[in-house]
Design a protein around this motif. Structure first.
Motif, PDB file in Angstrom:
ATOM      1  N   ARG A 258       0.427   1.373 -12.283  1.00 25.54           N
ATOM      2  CA  ARG A 258       0.817  -0.026 -12.484  1.00 25.54           C
ATOM      3  C   ARG A 258       2.222  -0.115 -13.048  1.00 25.54           C
ATOM      4  NH1 ARG A 258      -2.804  -4.606 -15.611  1.00 25.54           N
ATOM      5  NH2 ARG A 258      -1.242  -6.286 -15.522  1.00 25.54           N
TER       6      ARG A 258
ATOM      7  N   PHE B 195       1.001  -3.420  -7.461  1.00 30.45           N
ATOM      8  CA  PHE B 195      -0.295  -3.287  -8.117  1.00 30.45           C
ATOM      9  C   PHE B 195      -0.933  -4.657  -8.330  1.00 30.45           C
ATOM     10  CE2 PHE B 195      -3.193  -2.922 -11.661  1.00 30.45           C
ATOM     11  CZ  PHE B 195      -3.831  -1.717 -11.427  1.00 30.45           C
TER      12      PHE B 195
ATOM     13  N   TRP C  92      -9.702  -2.256  -1.993  1.00 27.03           N
ATOM     14  CA  TRP C  92      -8.807  -1.152  -1.591  1.00 27.03           C
ATOM     15  C   TRP C  92      -8.226  -0.464  -2.812  1.00 27.03           C
ATOM     16  CZ3 TRP C  92      -3.832   0.365  -2.410  1.00 27.03           C
ATOM     17  CH2 TRP C  92      -3.297   1.318  -1.525  1.00 27.03           C
ATOM     18  N   LEU C  93      -7.870  -1.242  -3.825  1.00 29.76           N
ATOM     19  CA  LEU C  93      -7.296  -0.659  -5.036  1.00 29.76           C
ATOM     20  C   LEU C  93      -8.307   0.233  -5.748  1.00 29.76           C
ATOM     21  CD1 LEU C  93      -4.571  -0.864  -6.527  1.00 29.76           C
ATOM     22  CD2 LEU C  93      -5.604  -2.590  -7.998  1.00 29.76           C
ATOM     23  N   ASP C  94      -9.549  -0.198  -5.816  1.00 28.70           N
ATOM     24  CA  ASP C  94     -10.572   0.628  -6.458  1.00 28.70           C
ATOM     25  C   ASP C  94     -10.849   1.885  -5.659  1.00 28.70           C
ATOM     26  OD1 ASP C  94     -10.753  -1.284  -8.422  1.00 28.70           O
ATOM     27  OD2 ASP C  94     -12.462  -2.313  -7.486  1.00 28.70           O
TER      28      ASP C  94
ATOM     29  N   GLN D 251      -8.606   3.592  -3.841  1.00 27.63           N
ATOM     30  CA  GLN D 251      -7.468   4.499  -3.850  1.00 27.63           C
ATOM     31  C   GLN D 251      -7.140   5.049  -5.231  1.00 27.63           C
ATOM     32  OE1 GLN D 251      -5.758   5.621  -1.177  1.00 27.63           O
ATOM     33  NE2 GLN D 251      -7.149   4.474   0.181  1.00 27.63           N
TER      34      GLN D 251
ATOM     35  N   ARG E  37      -4.495   4.594 -13.719  1.00 32.65           N
ATOM     36  CA  ARG E  37      -4.176   3.301 -13.138  1.00 32.65           C
ATOM     37  C   ARG E  37      -3.008   2.644 -13.870  1.00 32.65           C
ATOM     38  NH1 ARG E  37      -8.685   0.984 -10.215  1.00 32.65           N
ATOM     39  NH2 ARG E  37      -7.901  -1.092 -10.755  1.00 32.65           N
TER      40      ARG E  37
ATOM     41  N   LEU F 142       2.157   1.886  -3.548  1.00 33.11           N
ATOM     42  CA  LEU F 142       1.143   2.438  -4.448  1.00 33.11           C
ATOM     43  C   LEU F 142       0.806   3.879  -4.107  1.00 33.11           C
ATOM     44  CD1 LEU F 142      -1.232  -0.647  -4.746  1.00 33.11           C
ATOM     45  CD2 LEU F 142       0.420   0.190  -6.428  1.00 33.11           C
TER      46      LEU F 142
ATOM     47  N   MET G  82      -2.010  -6.259  -4.940  1.00 35.76           N
ATOM     48  CA  MET G  82      -3.208  -5.640  -4.377  1.00 35.76           C
ATOM     49  C   MET G  82      -4.432  -5.959  -5.230  1.00 35.76           C
ATOM     50  SD  MET G  82      -3.755  -3.875  -1.613  1.00 35.76           S
ATOM     51  CE  MET G  82      -2.204  -3.064  -1.247  1.00 35.76           C
ATOM     52  N   GLN G  83      -4.253  -6.058  -6.550  1.00 32.34           N
ATOM     53  CA  GLN G  83      -5.374  -6.398  -7.419  1.00 32.34           C
ATOM     54  C   GLN G  83      -5.847  -7.830  -7.172  1.00 32.34           C
ATOM     55  OE1 GLN G  83      -4.500  -6.553 -11.643  1.00 32.34           O
ATOM     56  NE2 GLN G  83      -6.458  -5.570 -12.138  1.00 32.34           N
TER      57      GLN G  83
ATOM     58  N   ALA H 261       0.831  -1.207   0.000  1.00 32.03           N
ATOM     59  CA  ALA H 261       0.000   0.000   0.000  1.00 32.03           C
ATOM     60  C   ALA H 261       0.861   1.251   0.000  1.00 32.03           C
ATOM     61  CB  ALA H 261      -0.920  -0.019   1.221  1.00 32.03           C
TER      62      ALA H 261
END
Length: 450
Positions: free
Chosen positions: A413, A420, A430-432, A434, A409, A398, A423-424, A395
């Motif tokens: 990436r 990336f 969380w990725l969506d 942030q 994005r 990123l 986390m994906q 985190a």
């Protein structure tokens, strides 16, 4: 000038009826010191003559002689001589490891007739027994005693051999200088004489502090009224050593390997204070298994402490030595008890560090950390801590990429591809939250069909 026995007997009948009842965990010496103040005796020798028939009884704070006189004078308040020795003195620990004949001699040595002097040191100790066990106290416990009872006391669990930390408050114990105490027969109470914390205890750090804290807990657990079967205790300890990998064959103890293992847990500054162990010789532990030094409780306490630091449940060893566990039937293998990791393992591995870093921080071999992780609670805690640390690291990468000016994005990436993708795969929500939404112009997806 010696006191007249007829006058002493008359005064004893009057004053000793006001003897204070000992509070829980108070030593016999502490209760006698309180009686010395309640009776307003100017001469400490008079108190010793009244209670024990010995004018120099104030010098023997571990186990004074003349317990028969004390038991007869108290008229059942403290019990018989054996009960006094077992409950209110260091006999709570030492008597458990002695043979039946040795215990009888110890009790007989604690109650000599008037005018008779015997060097009573629980069977094998030297004349310097009281010097080897200086009076010790905890500052927090003293405040609690004053708040609860109105006076401070010497607590028995602080006077046990090898105890230099208060297990209840995890604070170092201050000791009365032995030379200062032995100059006179004054009945001392905490706060009436200067005490100091030894420098090696106050500056203890690293693995020394967990060792001192664990040995204080082990010594308190070793106290009790029932005798210990030293043969069964020896077998239980050897089985535990075989379980942690120190002993390969349960019938043979390699002194060199055992000494090297002990060195990982017992630091040199702590060893210097345990003079009777003679750790430098490397033979004291093997002598215990051979039966030459098996009556010394401090030696067993050190062994149990090292096993506890390895994650062994020492309470099961003590229960087996006390005969409270049923023996297994012939032909059935004994089930090994589940290892329980020590407190220091939770403190280090709970930070999510690697096994190599944990071994270096605890100053133990790598195999010891692996055995710690056999504790399911510790493994669960360590796994959760590692997952949290891994999440925080990805985190942070990123967030740093986003704050560096990358907007889309695809830019993030490209800046941190490993973080990336991790986390994906593991935390897409969380990725969506942030990063901005997908842009079909930049985040093109491969077609699954034509």
């Amino acid at each position: 000038m010696p006191f007249d026995e007829g006058s002493i007997a008359e005064v004893r009948e009057i004053l000793c009826t006001h003897f204070p009842e000992p509070v829980p965990e108070e030593t016999l010496y502490s209760a006698c010191a309180r009686f010395h103040r309640l009776s307003a005796n100017r001469r400490p020798a008079l108190t010793g003559a009244l209670l024990f028939g010995d004018e120099r009884a104030g010098r023997r704070h571990c186990a004074p002689q003349g317990l028969k006189t004390l038991a007869r004078t108290m008229r059942g308040l403290l019990g018989a001589s054996a009960e006094i020795l077992q409950v209110h003195t260091l006999g709570a620990l030492y008597l458990r490891f002695m043979t039946p004949s040795g215990r009888e001699e110890a009790i007989a040595g604690a109650e000599p007739s008037s005018g008779e002097r015997r060097k009573f040191q629980f069977g094998w100790g030297s004349v310097r027994f009281d010097l080897q066990h200086p009076l010790r106290s905890c500052a927090t416990c003293l405040q609690e005693d004053v708040t609860r009872h109105g006076f401070a006391t010497w607590q028995l669990r602080h006077q046990l051999p090898g105890v230099w930390l208060c297990a209840r408050h995890q604070s170092p114990l201050a000791r009365v200088l032995p030379q200062q105490h032995m100059r006179s027969s004054t009945w001392l109470l905490p706060g009436e004489i200067g005490c100091e914390v030894p420098s090696w205890v106050g500056d203890a750090e690293g693995t020394t502090w967990p060792f001192l804290l664990t040995i204080a807990e082990v010594c308190a657990a070793l106290c009790g009224p029932r005798p210990i079967d030293r043969t069964e205790l020896r077998r239980a300890v050897v089985d535990a050593l075989a379980e942690v990998g120190v002993v390969r064959a349960q019938r043979a103890v390699n002194s060199r390997v055992l000494h090297q293992w002990l060195r990982h847990h017992v630091r040199s500054d702590a060893v210097s204070e345990f003079t009777e162990l003679r750790m430098d010789a490397g033979t004291w532990a093997s002598e215990m298994f051979n039966g030459l030094r098996s009556q010394h409780p401090l030696r067993w306490a050190v062994l149990c402490t090292c096993l506890s630091l390895e994650g062994v449940d020492t309470q099961s060893i003590l229960s087996r030595a006390e005969g409270s566990t049923a023996p297994f039937l012939p032909g059935f293998e004994s089930s090994t008890h589940q290892l329980t990791a020590p407190r220091v393992a939770y403190e280090i591995l709970g930070q999510g560090v690697t096994l190599e870093a944990a071994a270096e921080s605890a100053a133990v071999p790598h195999g010891t950390v692996v055995r710690w992780l056999k504790d399911p609670d510790l493994r669960k805690c360590w796994t959760k801590a590692c997952a949290t640390a891994l999440f925080d690291r990805h985190a942070a990468a990123l967030v740093a990429a986003r704050s560096s000016g990358y907007r889309t994005r695809q830019d993030v990436r490209n800046a941190a591809p490993a973080s990336f993708l991790w986390m994906q795969r593991n935390h897409p929500d969380w990725l969506d939250g942030q990063l901005p939404a997908r842009d079909p112009r930049f985040d093109r997806q491969l077609r699954l069909w034509n």
